[in-house]
Design an enzyme around this catalytic site. Structure first.
Site, mmCIF file in Angstrom:
data_model
loop_
_atom_site.group_PDB
_atom_site.id
_atom_site.type_symbol
_atom_site.label_atom_id
_atom_site.label_comp_id
_atom_site.label_asym_id
_atom_site.label_seq_id
_atom_site.Cartn_x
_atom_site.Cartn_y
_atom_site.Cartn_z
ATOM 1 N N ASP A 340 1.383 -1.055 -0.848
ATOM 2 C CA ASP A 340 0.056 0.357 -0.066
ATOM 3 C C ASP A 340 0.968 0.747 -0.086
ATOM 4 O O ASP A 340 1.945 1.148 0.716
ATOM 5 C CB ASP A 340 -0.973 -0.693 1.342
ATOM 6 C CG ASP A 340 -1.719 0.917 1.566
ATOM 7 O OD1 ASP A 340 -2.302 1.051 0.113
ATOM 8 O OD2 ASP A 340 -2.089 1.487 2.285
ATOM 9 N N GLU A 369 2.577 0.978 -5.138
ATOM 10 C CA GLU A 369 0.888 1.309 -5.085
ATOM 11 C C GLU A 369 1.923 2.864 -5.379
ATOM 12 O O GLU A 369 1.472 3.210 -4.510
ATOM 13 C CB GLU A 369 -0.217 1.152 -4.281
ATOM 14 C CG GLU A 369 -1.113 2.557 -4.676
ATOM 15 C CD GLU A 369 -2.458 2.947 -3.560
ATOM 16 O OE1 GLU A 369 -2.611 3.511 -3.779
ATOM 17 O OE2 GLU A 369 -1.828 2.733 -2.539
#
Ligand SMILES: [Ca+2]
Ligand SMILES: [Ca+2]
Length: 626
Positions: A340, A369
């Protein structure tokens, strides 16, 4: 110690022993071990070092010892809080599985013991094969996919004590069992990997259904299931040839995380005393001119006030997070980790995190990400990229946010010299900045943005073109759950709760069931079948999975590209026009010469390619060239 004892008078010894016993007794009365993490480890790991976090009242006053063949304590570290110990172990490569008894001593007296399991590994490091361009990944928001166990919907011991399917921010009851129940559906559709968003405990008062506010890095959220349910998901997926991707969050935790009551070190968190939120200026990681204050705020600021920012520069924390990732890989036999908010943790830590994992599991995959439309920023993080500042990482797969934007813009804006499909064409021309464009994770949407059907103006034909592009272009495609039945959030732009709507058929009594097809509109059925055909065809297409790419400048609303190996040529034609179009094939002679026919991979129809091709309005034609 013996030397000092010899100086004691014979009379003083009984009194001293009594005092010792008394101290030991009082310690033993209050002492307990509340946590040892990782909760177990394995013999035969490439990295023979292991650092245990041990938590318990005043445990920092004790000294650990152990006696186990091949295992030894290298060093014991006290933390800032006396309720923690960090113990460095070496586990020799020839150590046998078993139980290591850790004794915690005060003086010579053993105050506490803890049995620490060392397990045998179930598969070789090389057998942990990560996702790759042969895969198509199905992204799932587990709370919203399927409720396989209504019995776990409300867990009274946790802070959020209700479900409410009418509220976008509330929990809806979906769980791991729901994913297990529908693996057949996903496998038959043709997906080869699933990426559920985080399944670890999020014991927050509200808004935690999404899973990104972790409050225990070693506990499955009981509303999603147990560790055993998670293992079953992994095993069943593996038995169907599907990989399980773990969603990792090392940048932040939830503000109700257990360690928030007693941080091991004063520098465990960034901005521990006065919360500052990040400036989200993600370019500072690469910017030659970035101010220090901007850089620090970006990396150290909290993502949101309910998510404390973790200080991975603390070496104990760095090790804790790396070992946690390895523990989940080894426990679940994972097929990848998605990390993330990739630009937000300390970037030197990310290099260490990714390289230690890849060193342990050479065939594994990690995806990060980096939400940027600038390919220069995405490329920076990829393994093999030669960077201006010497930064090196072992991340195989950045996410291709630039392509996502180009795709939706290309399909929705009017065609002109510098608008429309040319955006897709010119976007792909940036691939030279990547160390390996084939390993980028590509997607039309995800859990944080408007549904692709919404982004494309609720146009099913354009959605099919977008899906076909993702499944035939280079990269590792990811499809968000429900895309196959045109789930949308058109009435609620940007609303995460609506973007993550319940999958129809995931709950008993749902009037529409996308698993069985009951109640789906003709348009939904058509897209679902289209995707199913394409996914299953893609499984056998080496030209798509491994081939080279050749594309031709878009003309008159038509974009043509090829994927090819020495043995296979795939021609893809995107026609954005509202009318049928004729396509002369002479322009593609450099790759088509010597070939006479193409076979439509969706219908099996043979089409002569020497004549102009007739293209249906707003359509995609995928031909296997013969
Ligand atoms: Ca449930
Ligand atoms: Ca951070």
């Amino acid at each position: 110690m013996q030397h000092n004892m010899a100086k004691l008078t014979s009379n003083s010894i009984p009194r001293l022993l009594a005092l010792c016993c008394c101290l030991c007794f009082s310690m033993a009365m209050s002492a307990q071990i509340t946590r040892v993490e990782p909760p177990n480890w394995w013999v035969g790991m490439k990295n023979t070092s292991l650092q245990l976090l041990v938590q318990g009242p005043k445990i920092g006053q004790l000294n650990p010892v152990l006696s186990y063949p091949g295992v030894r304590i290298e060093k014991t570290h006290r933390a800032d809080s006396e309720n923690y110990l960090f113990i460095d172990l070496t586990i020799a490569t020839d150590a046998k599985p078993g139980v290591v008894t850790l004794e915690f001593k005060q003086g010579n007296a053993t105050v506490l013991t803890h049995n620490y399991p060392l397990l045998a590994r179930q598969q070789k490091a090389e057998a942990f094969v990560g996702f790759n361009p042969a895969d198509v990944i199905y992204l799932i928001t587990p709370d919203r996919f399927a409720n396989g166990d209504p019995g776990n919907d409300i867990v009274p011991a946790l802070a959020e004590k209700k479900i409410d399917r009418k509220q976008g921010f509330a929990r809806h009851g979906g769980d791991i069992q729901g994913m297990i129940d529908h693996l057949d559906y996903l496998s038959e559709m043709g997906f080869t990997a699933i990426w559920p968003s985080p399944l670890l405990e999020n014991d927050m008062p509200a808004w935690s259904y999404h899973g990104y506010a972790i409050t225990d890095y070693y506990r499955v959220d009981p509303r999603f299931g147990t560790l055993d349910t998670y293992k079953t998901l992994a095993e069943k997926a593996r038995s169907k040839g599907m990989k399980l991707i773990f969603d990792g969050v090392v940048n932040h935790c939830g503000s109700s995380h257990w360690w928030m009551k007693d941080l091991p070190f004063k520098d465990w968190l960034n901005f521990p005393d006065s919360i500052q939120t990040t400036n989200h200026r993600r370019t500072v990681n690469q910017d030659l001119y970035a101010a220090k204050i901007d850089r620090e705020l970006m990396v150290n600021g909290w993502f949101v006030p309910s998510m404390p920012d973790l200080n991975q520069r603390n070496p104990f924390f760095a090790t804790y997070l790396i070992q946690n990732s390895i523990w989940w890989i080894e426990t679940l036999h994972l097929g990848g980790i998605r990390q993330d908010t990739y630009p937000y943790p300390d970037k030197d830590f990310l290099a260490k995190w990714s390289c230690q994992i890849m060193s342990e599991y050479p065939n594994f995959s990690l995806v990060g990400e980096e939400w940027s439309l600038n390919p220069l920023l995405a490329a920076y993080w990829q393994q093999g990229k030669v960077n201006h500042d010497g930064y090196e990482s072992c991340l195989k797969s950045p996410m291709d946010f630039p392509m996502q934007r180009n795709l939706t813009v290309a399909l929705t804006e009017p065609e002109s010299w510098d608008q429309g499909l040319v955006k897709l064409y010119e976007g792909l021309a940036n691939d030279f900045v990547y160390a390996n464009p084939n390993h980028l994770m590509t997607f039309g949407d995800n859990h944080d943005m408007d549904r692709i059907f919404t982004q494309l103006g609720q146009d099913a034909a354009l959605t099919k073109i977008a899906l076909a592009y993702l499944l035939t272009m280079r990269g590792i495609p990811q499809i968000y759950y429900g895309t196959e039945v045109l789930m949308d959030n058109t009435g609620y732009p940007g609303d995460h709760g609506v973007i993550r709507t319940d999958f129809p058929g995931g709950w008993a009594g749902d009037p529409i069931n996308a698993f069985s097809g009951k109640g789906l509109s003709k348009e939904q059925q058509d897209v679902q079948l289209f995707l199913k055909k394409l996914l299953n065809w893609r499984k056998g297409s080496l030209a798509v999975q491994q081939g080279k790419t050749l594309h031709f400048g878009p003309l008159a609303g038509v974009y043509v590209y090829f994927r090819y190996t020495a043995d296979q040529k795939i021609m893809v034609i995107l026609n954005k026009n509202e009318q049928p179009a004729k396509l002369e094939t002479g322009r593609f002679a450099e790759i088509l010469s010597g070939h006479k026919n193409g076979v439509d991979v969706l219908t099996g129809t043979q089409i002569p390619i020497s004549n102009p091709l007739t293209l249906a309005p707003k359509s995609v034609l995928i031909l296997e060239i013969h």
